[in-house]
Design a protein around this motif. Structure first.
Motif, PDB file in Angstrom:
ATOM      1  N   ALA A   1       0.833  -1.186   0.000  1.00  0.00           N
ATOM      2  CA  ALA A   1       0.000   0.000   0.000  1.00  0.00           C
ATOM      3  C   ALA A   1       0.875   1.246   0.000  1.00  0.00           C
ATOM      4  CB  ALA A   1      -0.920  -0.011   1.217  1.00  0.00           C
ATOM      5  N   GLN A   2       0.577   2.200  -0.895  1.00  0.00           N
ATOM      6  CA  GLN A   2       1.396   3.382  -1.034  1.00  0.00           C
ATOM      7  C   GLN A   2       0.611   4.426  -1.821  1.00  0.00           C
ATOM      8  OE1 GLN A   2       4.654   2.678  -3.905  1.00  0.00           O
ATOM      9  NE2 GLN A   2       3.713   0.683  -4.234  1.00  0.00           N
ATOM     10  N   GLU A   3       1.249   5.536  -2.095  1.00  0.00           N
ATOM     11  CA  GLU A   3       0.604   6.560  -2.894  1.00  0.00           C
ATOM     12  C   GLU A   3       0.652   6.165  -4.369  1.00  0.00           C
ATOM     13  OE1 GLU A   3       0.715  11.362  -3.801  1.00  0.00           O
ATOM     14  OE2 GLU A   3       2.193  10.461  -2.435  1.00  0.00           O
ATOM     15  N   PHE A   4      -0.461   6.402  -5.040  1.00  0.00           N
ATOM     16  CA  PHE A   4      -0.551   6.089  -6.461  1.00  0.00           C
ATOM     17  C   PHE A   4      -0.908   7.365  -7.200  1.00  0.00           C
ATOM     18  CE2 PHE A   4      -3.032   4.500 -10.175  1.00  0.00           C
ATOM     19  CZ  PHE A   4      -2.014   3.777 -10.786  1.00  0.00           C
ATOM     20  N   LYS A   5      -0.096   7.717  -8.191  1.00  0.00           N
ATOM     21  CA  LYS A   5      -0.319   8.923  -8.971  1.00  0.00           C
ATOM     22  C   LYS A   5      -0.688   8.530 -10.394  1.00  0.00           C
ATOM     23  CE  LYS A   5       2.769  11.797  -6.179  1.00  0.00           C
ATOM     24  NZ  LYS A   5       3.970  12.683  -6.189  1.00  0.00           N
ATOM     25  N   LEU A   6      -1.796   9.087 -10.848  1.00  0.00           N
ATOM     26  CA  LEU A   6      -2.373   8.715 -12.137  1.00  0.00           C
ATOM     27  C   LEU A   6      -2.607   9.969 -12.970  1.00  0.00           C
ATOM     28  CD1 LEU A   6      -3.865   6.648 -14.004  1.00  0.00           C
ATOM     29  CD2 LEU A   6      -5.873   6.962 -12.547  1.00  0.00           C
ATOM     30  N   ALA A   7      -2.128   9.967 -14.212  1.00  0.00           N
ATOM     31  CA  ALA A   7      -2.288  11.118 -15.099  1.00  0.00           C
ATOM     32  C   ALA A   7      -3.550  10.975 -15.927  1.00  0.00           C
ATOM     33  CB  ALA A   7      -1.067  11.263 -16.003  1.00  0.00           C
ATOM     34  N   MET A   8      -4.459  11.921 -15.777  1.00  0.00           N
ATOM     35  CA  MET A   8      -5.714  11.946 -16.516  1.00  0.00           C
ATOM     36  C   MET A   8      -5.600  12.960 -17.654  1.00  0.00           C
ATOM     37  SD  MET A   8      -7.257   9.809 -14.462  1.00  0.00           S
ATOM     38  CE  MET A   8      -9.048   9.850 -14.376  1.00  0.00           C
ATOM     39  N   SER A   9      -6.308  12.688 -18.742  1.00  0.00           N
ATOM     40  CA  SER A   9      -6.154  13.528 -19.931  1.00  0.00           C
ATOM     41  C   SER A   9      -7.066  14.743 -19.959  1.00  0.00           C
ATOM     42  CB  SER A   9      -6.385  12.694 -21.188  1.00  0.00           C
ATOM     43  OG  SER A   9      -7.659  12.093 -21.160  1.00  0.00           O
ATOM     44  N   SER A  10      -7.993  14.828 -19.022  1.00  0.00           N
ATOM     45  CA  SER A  10      -8.924  15.954 -19.035  1.00  0.00           C
ATOM     46  C   SER A  10      -9.357  16.280 -17.613  1.00  0.00           C
ATOM     47  CB  SER A  10     -10.146  15.626 -19.898  1.00  0.00           C
ATOM     48  OG  SER A  10     -11.000  16.723 -20.021  1.00  0.00           O
ATOM     49  N   PRO A  11      -9.363  17.550 -17.229  1.00  0.00           N
ATOM     50  CA  PRO A  11      -9.776  17.922 -15.877  1.00  0.00           C
ATOM     51  C   PRO A  11     -11.295  17.972 -15.751  1.00  0.00           C
ATOM     52  CG  PRO A  11      -9.185  19.886 -17.092  1.00  0.00           C
ATOM     53  CD  PRO A  11      -8.901  18.719 -18.007  1.00  0.00           C
ATOM     54  N   PRO A  12     -11.810  17.795 -14.547  1.00  0.00           N
ATOM     55  CA  PRO A  12     -13.260  17.933 -14.358  1.00  0.00           C
ATOM     56  C   PRO A  12     -13.668  19.389 -14.430  1.00  0.00           C
ATOM     57  CG  PRO A  12     -12.172  17.639 -12.245  1.00  0.00           C
ATOM     58  CD  PRO A  12     -11.108  17.477 -13.295  1.00  0.00           C
TER      59      PRO A  12
ATOM     60  N   LEU B   1      -1.063   6.290 -16.797  1.00  0.00           N
ATOM     61  CA  LEU B   1      -1.776   7.358 -17.498  1.00  0.00           C
ATOM     62  C   LEU B   1      -2.873   6.760 -18.362  1.00  0.00           C
ATOM     63  CD1 LEU B   1      -0.824   7.255 -20.728  1.00  0.00           C
ATOM     64  CD2 LEU B   1       1.170   8.420 -19.847  1.00  0.00           C
ATOM     65  N   GLU B   2      -3.824   7.603 -18.716  1.00  0.00           N
ATOM     66  CA  GLU B   2      -4.848   7.227 -19.686  1.00  0.00           C
ATOM     67  C   GLU B   2      -4.561   7.949 -20.992  1.00  0.00           C
ATOM     68  OE1 GLU B   2      -8.703   8.498 -18.385  1.00  0.00           O
ATOM     69  OE2 GLU B   2      -8.194  10.625 -18.473  1.00  0.00           O
ATOM     70  N   ASN B   3      -5.002   7.352 -22.106  1.00  0.00           N
ATOM     71  CA  ASN B   3      -4.870   7.959 -23.431  1.00  0.00           C
ATOM     72  C   ASN B   3      -3.407   8.224 -23.813  1.00  0.00           C
ATOM     73  OD1 ASN B   3      -7.649   7.913 -23.823  1.00  0.00           O
ATOM     74  ND2 ASN B   3      -7.921   9.917 -22.876  1.00  0.00           N
ATOM     75  N   VAL B   4      -2.745   7.159 -24.213  1.00  0.00           N
ATOM     76  CA  VAL B   4      -1.375   7.275 -24.714  1.00  0.00           C
ATOM     77  C   VAL B   4      -1.401   8.166 -25.955  1.00  0.00           C
ATOM     78  CG1 VAL B   4       0.592   6.006 -25.665  1.00  0.00           C
ATOM     79  CG2 VAL B   4      -0.817   4.972 -23.856  1.00  0.00           C
TER      80      VAL B   4
END
Length: 537
Positions: A37-48, A252-255
């Motif tokens: 268990a740790q911090e997970f950083k995920l890159a999204m292609s569009s902000p809310p 990340l999403e959307n290569v």
């Protein structure tokens, strides 16, 4: 094992098609060992554009909401219905559905989730003001809500309604106690951000990131892979990939399409992909006599809107080389279409073949319509929402120039684009729609149907284009419980929509995800990117 058929008197066939899988299907959520268990950083292609889970039915908003809020019914990675906050459901009679809620489910503030919160959440969708795309399209069919006990609720419709379960996958349950009296803007500061999901709100920096902490009291322990999750919003594809390569994010999403081959061949990365149910399409202002961004070849406004002529709309469709867009713009990551949903979803019409690229025939149609020299138009587009959105639009503009239509492109962030689009400020634009209910009724209702707030039709039909014949058939389909008859109606409604060219399908988007070696993800048809579904081997 839960019994989802307990006490069923009669059940629509299309609902049972999904329910057969629900009883023994576990959520597709993989968990890492506690030690990892740790911090997970995920890159999204569009902000809310909003954190209020009921404000705007926009994909980038849903992607974020899924981490903190839940629905009564969920969909798995293949868009099949599975239990959510409702552990089971029965059809009491043709018009009444009874839902049994999970007991002991806690909100992030420690209060208990009950049927009172369900009623509040369903009612709240209709109270949201200034929304570019309201959620009440999914609650319009419900005419009565009756609480039997704190864990049992009955929902009644005016007519038989086979889409009840599918619709409820789109309505998030919020805490009545935490959201009463709040405006949608209040959510950005953390007020009202009290859900039942696997992660709870910690911090939000608009257009930059949202931070969440694992919810220790979550009813389903499996998604507790990561102690902390940060969703970083990085619209630029090259920057997003650079963050992954530098280790600033783990996935990340959307290569970015130009880098697909590079990512696939990088031994330190893993990439997965899937054809999504997201349709990328053009919408056309074929209703108004004058349209704001239609001009003559010298840039002067036209008194007569050429888009009202079906021959002009058809010519525009024939001018688009969908195969070239797939090969040269999307690097193979699109599926040209003339449908509203992919082959795998209910309602796909196999008779609707991809429109053949034929610029010469398109020129003849323009001439027949009275525009032998074409005209001018501005095509609007988001530039941070869909894969290569502005690039696709620029390519289409170049194609239109070959048939005499001088097209300019104006791109803007999705938050600005949607706020203007809902006000009918555009003449023509590019947009995307995901079939959230897992079938073609979703786009038909939202982007193709005539504007009808009472029915919840046309909520994202920005040009108000309307074919009453299609609406009649769609309305029949919405109340038809026999699968075979309903499929035929939906396919007919799709054919009417597509052949009227009020909207022009371009392709189904192929979604991609990339992650550091040793991390896995099950690709989803609905394109959702859930941090809690990433796991370590």
């Amino acid at each position: 094992m839960l019994s989802l058929f307990r006490g069923i008197v009669r059940q629509p066939r299309n609902a049972s098609r999904h329910l057969l899988l629900a009883a023994g299907t576990a959520l597709l959520v993989a968990a890492a060992p506690a030690a990892l268990a740790q911090e997970f950083k995920l890159a999204m292609s569009s902000p809310p554009t909003s954190l209020d889970p009921h404000f705007y039915n926009l994909f980038s908003n849903l992607n974020v909401s899924d981490h903190m809020f839940e629905t009564l019914v969920k969909m798995d990675a293949d868009s099949r219905l599975i239990p959510g906050l409702a552990e089971s459901w029965t059809l009491v009679n043709n018009l009444t559905w009874e839902f049994k809620l999970r007991k002991g489910v806690k909100f992030h503030d420690g209060s208990e989730f009950t049927a009172e919160d369900v009623v509040w959440s369903l009612d709240r969708t209709a109270t949201i003001v200034n929304s570019p795309g309201k959620f009440d399209v999914y609650t319009k069919a419900i005419i009565n809500k009756k609480i039997i006990d704190p864990y049992t609720i009955r929902l009644t419709t005016k007519e038989p309604y086979p889409l009840m379960l599918a619709d409820l996958t789109s309505v998030y349950m919020v805490s009545k106690k935490a959201t009463q009296g709040l405006s949608s803007d209040d959510f950005s500061s953390g007020k009202g951000m009290v859900g039942t999901g696997p992660y709870k709100f910690s911090k939000y920096l608009r257009d930059d990131r949202i931070e969440m902490d694992r919810f220790a009291a979550y009813w389903d322990k499996k998604p507790a892979s990561w102690s902390k999750v940060t969703l970083r919003f990085i619209p630029n594809g090259a920057t997003r990939l650079a963050a992954l390569l530098a280790g600033d994010v783990q996935a990340l999403e959307n290569v970015p399409t130009p880098d697909v081959a590079r990512v696939r061949n990088d031994a330190s990365l893993t990439m997965v992909s899937k054809v999504s149910h997201r349709l990328i399409y053009l919408y056309l202002d074929g209703l108004r006599d004058k349209s704001p961004f239609v001009t003559d070849k010298d840039g002067k406004p036209l008194d007569k809107n050429p888009l009202k002529d079906i021959r002009v709309r058809k010519a525009i469709s024939m001018a688009v080389n969908r195969d070239a867009i797939r090969d040269r713009v999307m690097e193979g990551l699109s599926q040209p279409t003339n449908n509203l949903v992919p082959l795998t979803l209910f309602g796909h019409n196999p008779d609707l073949k991809v429109v053949k690229y034929d610029p010469e025939a398109a020129k003849k149609l323009l001439a027949e319509a009275g525009y032998p020299n074409g005209f001018g138009i501005t095509v609007h587009t988001p530039n941070n929402r869909y894969v290569n959105d502005e690039k696709i639009t620029q390519t289409i503009a170049q194609m239109l120039s070959r048939i005499g239509i001088t097209a300019k492109v104006e791109g803007m962030p999705m938050s600005i684009y949607s706020a203007r689009g809902i006000k009918q400020e555009f003449s023509m634009g590019l947009l995307g729609w995901g079939a959230q209910t897992g079938e073609v009724s979703s786009p038909l209702r939202a982007i193709a149907a005539c504007d009808d707030p009472v029915k919840g039709f046309g909520v994202t039909n920005w040009t108000k284009f309307c074919n009453p014949k299609m609406d009649v058939i769609l309305s029949k389909a919405m109340n038809e419980v026999d699968d075979k008859a309903r499929l035929k109606l939906l396919q007919e409604a799709t054919a009417i929509t597509v052949n009227d060219y009020g909207l022009i399908p371009i392709h189904q988007q192929v979604t991609t995800w990339a992650m550091k070696k040793g991390i896995t993800y099950i690709p989803r048809t609905d394109e959702r990117t859930h941090a809690y579904e990433f796991s370590q081997k």
